[in-house]
Design an enzyme around this catalytic site. Structure first.
Site, PDB file in Angstrom:
ATOM      1  N   GLU A  66     -58.432 -24.862  52.344  1.00  0.00           N
ATOM      2  CA  GLU A  66     -59.208 -24.983  51.100  1.00  0.00           C
ATOM      3  C   GLU A  66     -58.882 -23.801  50.178  1.00  0.00           C
ATOM      4  O   GLU A  66     -58.858 -22.656  50.620  1.00  0.00           O
ATOM      5  CB  GLU A  66     -60.706 -24.981  51.413  1.00  0.00           C
ATOM      6  CG  GLU A  66     -61.546 -25.089  50.152  1.00  0.00           C
ATOM      7  CD  GLU A  66     -63.012 -25.298  50.459  1.00  0.00           C
ATOM      8  OE1 GLU A  66     -63.355 -26.357  51.034  1.00  0.00           O
ATOM      9  OE2 GLU A  66     -63.812 -24.397  50.143  1.00  0.00           O
ATOM     10  N   PHE A  88     -71.428 -14.591  54.413  1.00  0.00           N
ATOM     11  CA  PHE A  88     -71.292 -16.042  54.603  1.00  0.00           C
ATOM     12  C   PHE A  88     -72.471 -16.627  55.383  1.00  0.00           C
ATOM     13  O   PHE A  88     -72.855 -17.768  55.163  1.00  0.00           O
ATOM     14  CB  PHE A  88     -69.949 -16.387  55.255  1.00  0.00           C
ATOM     15  CG  PHE A  88     -68.841 -16.316  54.247  1.00  0.00           C
ATOM     16  CD1 PHE A  88     -68.739 -17.276  53.245  1.00  0.00           C
ATOM     17  CD2 PHE A  88     -67.930 -15.285  54.247  1.00  0.00           C
ATOM     18  CE1 PHE A  88     -67.752 -17.199  52.280  1.00  0.00           C
ATOM     19  CE2 PHE A  88     -66.933 -15.197  53.285  1.00  0.00           C
ATOM     20  CZ  PHE A  88     -66.845 -16.160  52.287  1.00  0.00           C
ATOM     21  N   HIS A 142     -60.275 -27.708  59.030  1.00  0.00           N
ATOM     22  CA  HIS A 142     -60.148 -27.372  57.608  1.00  0.00           C
ATOM     23  C   HIS A 142     -60.391 -25.866  57.493  1.00  0.00           C
ATOM     24  O   HIS A 142     -61.496 -25.387  57.764  1.00  0.00           O
ATOM     25  CB  HIS A 142     -61.187 -28.163  56.818  1.00  0.00           C
ATOM     26  CG  HIS A 142     -61.010 -28.092  55.337  1.00  0.00           C
ATOM     27  ND1 HIS A 142     -59.854 -28.477  54.707  1.00  0.00           N
ATOM     28  CD2 HIS A 142     -61.841 -27.669  54.350  1.00  0.00           C
ATOM     29  CE1 HIS A 142     -59.977 -28.312  53.396  1.00  0.00           C
ATOM     30  NE2 HIS A 142     -61.173 -27.815  53.161  1.00  0.00           N
ATOM     31  N   SER A 189     -55.733 -28.505  57.489  1.00  0.00           N
ATOM     32  CA  SER A 189     -55.780 -28.389  56.026  1.00  0.00           C
ATOM     33  C   SER A 189     -56.353 -27.032  55.620  1.00  0.00           C
ATOM     34  O   SER A 189     -57.001 -26.359  56.424  1.00  0.00           O
ATOM     35  CB  SER A 189     -56.637 -29.512  55.451  1.00  0.00           C
ATOM     36  OG  SER A 189     -57.889 -29.543  56.101  1.00  0.00           O
ATOM     37  N   ASP A 233     -74.481 -27.197  44.044  1.00  0.00           N
ATOM     38  CA  ASP A 233     -75.654 -26.326  44.153  1.00  0.00           C
ATOM     39  C   ASP A 233     -76.312 -26.166  42.786  1.00  0.00           C
ATOM     40  O   ASP A 233     -75.662 -26.368  41.761  1.00  0.00           O
ATOM     41  CB  ASP A 233     -75.221 -24.938  44.653  1.00  0.00           C
ATOM     42  CG  ASP A 233     -74.965 -24.959  46.150  1.00  0.00           C
ATOM     43  OD1 ASP A 233     -75.710 -25.648  46.873  1.00  0.00           O
ATOM     44  OD2 ASP A 233     -74.008 -24.296  46.591  1.00  0.00           O
TER      45      ASP A 233
HETATM   46  P1  FAD Z   1     -76.137 -34.217  49.032  1.00  0.00           P
HETATM   47  O1  FAD Z   1     -75.446 -34.983  50.076  1.00  0.00           O
HETATM   48  O2  FAD Z   1     -76.582 -34.937  47.798  1.00  0.00           O
HETATM   49  O3  FAD Z   1     -77.390 -33.510  49.715  1.00  0.00           O
HETATM   50  C1  FAD Z   1     -78.153 -32.503  49.036  1.00  0.00           C
HETATM   51  C2  FAD Z   1     -79.543 -32.438  49.630  1.00  0.00           C
HETATM   52  O4  FAD Z   1     -80.266 -33.608  49.262  1.00  0.00           O
HETATM   53  C3  FAD Z   1     -79.566 -32.392  51.155  1.00  0.00           C
HETATM   54  O5  FAD Z   1     -80.620 -31.572  51.558  1.00  0.00           O
HETATM   55  C4  FAD Z   1     -79.817 -33.840  51.557  1.00  0.00           C
HETATM   56  O6  FAD Z   1     -80.439 -33.967  52.813  1.00  0.00           O
HETATM   57  C5  FAD Z   1     -80.713 -34.312  50.408  1.00  0.00           C
HETATM   58  N1  FAD Z   1     -80.566 -35.739  50.117  1.00  0.00           N
HETATM   59  C6  FAD Z   1     -79.435 -36.466  50.076  1.00  0.00           C
HETATM   60  N2  FAD Z   1     -79.696 -37.752  49.739  1.00  0.00           N
HETATM   61  C7  FAD Z   1     -81.023 -37.828  49.550  1.00  0.00           C
HETATM   62  C8  FAD Z   1     -81.915 -38.887  49.183  1.00  0.00           C
HETATM   63  N3  FAD Z   1     -81.466 -40.123  48.939  1.00  0.00           N
HETATM   64  N4  FAD Z   1     -83.257 -38.614  49.074  1.00  0.00           N
HETATM   65  C9  FAD Z   1     -83.726 -37.361  49.315  1.00  0.00           C
HETATM   66  N5  FAD Z   1     -82.919 -36.320  49.663  1.00  0.00           N
HETATM   67  C10 FAD Z   1     -81.601 -36.553  49.786  1.00  0.00           C
HETATM   68  N6  FAD Z   1     -70.091 -26.805  45.905  1.00  0.00           N
HETATM   69  C11 FAD Z   1     -69.468 -26.670  44.703  1.00  0.00           C
HETATM   70  O7  FAD Z   1     -70.116 -26.343  43.686  1.00  0.00           O
HETATM   71  N7  FAD Z   1     -68.112 -26.889  44.585  1.00  0.00           N
HETATM   72  C12 FAD Z   1     -67.345 -27.266  45.643  1.00  0.00           C
HETATM   73  O8  FAD Z   1     -66.125 -27.466  45.504  1.00  0.00           O
HETATM   74  C13 FAD Z   1     -67.974 -27.404  46.926  1.00  0.00           C
HETATM   75  N8  FAD Z   1     -67.262 -27.806  48.023  1.00  0.00           N
HETATM   76  C14 FAD Z   1     -67.915 -28.002  49.221  1.00  0.00           C
HETATM   77  C15 FAD Z   1     -67.172 -28.463  50.341  1.00  0.00           C
HETATM   78  C16 FAD Z   1     -67.799 -28.661  51.566  1.00  0.00           C
HETATM   79  C17 FAD Z   1     -67.003 -29.182  52.731  1.00  0.00           C
HETATM   80  C18 FAD Z   1     -69.188 -28.367  51.700  1.00  0.00           C
HETATM   81  C19 FAD Z   1     -69.856 -28.533  53.039  1.00  0.00           C
HETATM   82  C20 FAD Z   1     -69.923 -27.920  50.611  1.00  0.00           C
HETATM   83  C21 FAD Z   1     -69.307 -27.737  49.356  1.00  0.00           C
HETATM   84  N9  FAD Z   1     -70.017 -27.306  48.232  1.00  0.00           N
HETATM   85  C22 FAD Z   1     -69.378 -27.157  47.010  1.00  0.00           C
HETATM   86  C23 FAD Z   1     -71.450 -26.986  48.329  1.00  0.00           C
HETATM   87  C24 FAD Z   1     -72.344 -28.209  48.042  1.00  0.00           C
HETATM   88  O9  FAD Z   1     -72.166 -28.601  46.686  1.00  0.00           O
HETATM   89  C25 FAD Z   1     -73.787 -27.794  48.307  1.00  0.00           C
HETATM   90  O10 FAD Z   1     -73.978 -27.558  49.670  1.00  0.00           O
HETATM   91  C26 FAD Z   1     -74.867 -28.704  47.743  1.00  0.00           C
HETATM   92  O11 FAD Z   1     -76.109 -28.015  47.809  1.00  0.00           O
HETATM   93  C27 FAD Z   1     -75.051 -30.036  48.461  1.00  0.00           C
HETATM   94  O12 FAD Z   1     -74.020 -30.886  48.205  1.00  0.00           O
HETATM   95  P2  FAD Z   1     -73.922 -32.305  49.017  1.00  0.00           P
HETATM   96  O13 FAD Z   1     -72.779 -33.019  48.449  1.00  0.00           O
HETATM   97  O14 FAD Z   1     -73.963 -32.049  50.469  1.00  0.00           O
HETATM   98  O15 FAD Z   1     -75.295 -32.960  48.526  1.00  0.00           O
END
Ligand code: FAD
Length: 292
Positions: free
Chosen positions: A17, A218, A266, A15, A109
């Site tokens: 992105e 990066f 990906h 895939s 973020d």
């Molecule tokens: P989460 O899974 O919520 O985790 C965030 C942090 O909180 C982690 O440190 C985790 O350990 C902690 N955490 C999770 N659950 C809990 C809990 N219950 N209690 C305490 N701490 C907890 N960003 C964009 O803006 N747009 C995009 O399209 C985008 N695409 C992405 C695609 C991929 C494949 C990846 C890997 C990242 C992408 N990102 C994107 C970046 C992403 O939004 C950031 O890395 C963000 O900081 C974390 O998102 P997450 O969904 O992993 O968050």
């Protein structure tokens, strides 16, 4: 077979992105890339969701265009940043109406200028909460993010993996990685994740880098280690040689991952198809992906 059937049947997926560009020149590049991508028989394309501002609306239109014109399964990214639950609900309804079958559910973020993520007062604090909501109200396949070298805010890799397990328990169907260049980091992460009960298909985020400057950018943005061997290969290269090194390195990384049971590759294509297309071709020639 659609991409999710492939993932569940342990057939590696391939895939790309894409991201919605900010400038008209960027859209021009992307449209010519889309024309070339049609022939590549990808399993799916994912479209990122902006950190804020106007490109957010473009995710939906780009997803609609790719699904409609290219007839390739498309996964829309969605983040919790700045959205209430009801806003998220209406975005998901629009995506569902557009025929989108899969969502990459993310927390997002902190917006530029802020050091800490603050949830919307009526929104979600973590991706796991968004995933639970999507699972309860919609019929999408759900992807989530994982970090072989730990998410920058997590206190440890083990704790970060516990949070990935919550995403699985709340309904995620597969997980896609942050960009990484060192496969050993991924294998060590996978061993730990399996021990912690994670059994999601894990796909690998791979980027063909094209210069030392880009690599450093990066490394900082994604908190990923750049192996000395890759730096060494890039040093002293002309612009064209550096591009070729990036493609060769990424191909080698993919071959190793596919030999070692990765669920899918990906490719972070940066909206350009040439380097990503050469990697796909290399992998098909080497017999690691089905020849279409
Ligand atoms: P989460 O899974 O919520 O985790 C965030 C942090 O909180 C982690 O440190 C985790 O350990 C902690 N955490 C999770 N659950 C809990 C809990 N219950 N209690 C305490 N701490 C907890 N960003 C964009 O803006 N747009 C995009 O399209 C985008 N695409 C992405 C695609 C991929 C494949 C990846 C890997 C990242 C992408 N990102 C994107 C970046 C992403 O939004 C950031 O890395 C963000 O900081 C974390 O998102 P997450 O969904 O992993 O968050």
């Amino acid at each position: 077979m659609n991409f999710f059937d492939k993932l569940t049947n342990k057939i590696p997926t391939i895939s790309y992105e894409f991201f919605p560009p900010k400038t008209s020149a960027g859209w021009h590049t992307l449209y010519s890339t889309l024309g070339e991508v049609k022939q590549k028989n990808l399993d799916f394309i994912s479209v990122t969701y902006g950190a804020g501002g106007t490109t957010r609306d473009k995710t939906l239109s780009l997803v609609e265009r790719i699904q409609g014109e290219l007839e390739i399964d498309t996964m829309a990214h969605l983040t919790c940043v700045g959205h209430s639950k009801s806003e998220i609900h209406s975005i998901l309804e629009k995506l569902s109406d557009a025929g989108v079958k899969a969502i990459m559910a993310l927390r997002g973020d902190p917006p530029q200028g802020q050091s800490k993520f603050t949830p919307h007062p009526e929104g979600f604090a973590y991706a796991s909460e968004l995933i639970a909501y999507i699972k309860k109200h919609f019929d999408f396949k759900i992807g989530c993010a994982y970090y072989p070298e730990k998410h920058s805010e997590a206190i440890s890799l083990d704790v970060d993996i516990e949070h990935l397990k919550i995403k699985q328990d709340n309904g995620a169907d597969f997980a896609a990685s942050q960009l990484f260049f060192n496969n050993e980091k991924f294998y060590s992460f996978r061993d730990k994740a399996i021990k912690a009960g994670v059994n999601l298909p894990l796909t690998a985020g791979i980027m063909p880098v094209s210069s030392i400057g880009q690599m450093s950018k990066f490394q900082e943005m994604c908190a990923c280690q750049i192996p000395g061997v890759l730096k060494g290969m890039m040093e002293g290269c002309s612009k064209q040689e550096a591009v070729e090194v990036g493609i060769a390195y990424a191909t080698g990384q993919c071959v190793d991952l596919l030999k070692n049971g990765i669920a899918g590759i990906h490719l972070y294509s940066l909206n350009r198809s040439q380097a990503a297309a050469l990697i796909v071709e290399n992998l098909r020639l080497k017999g690691f992906l089905a020849v279409e």
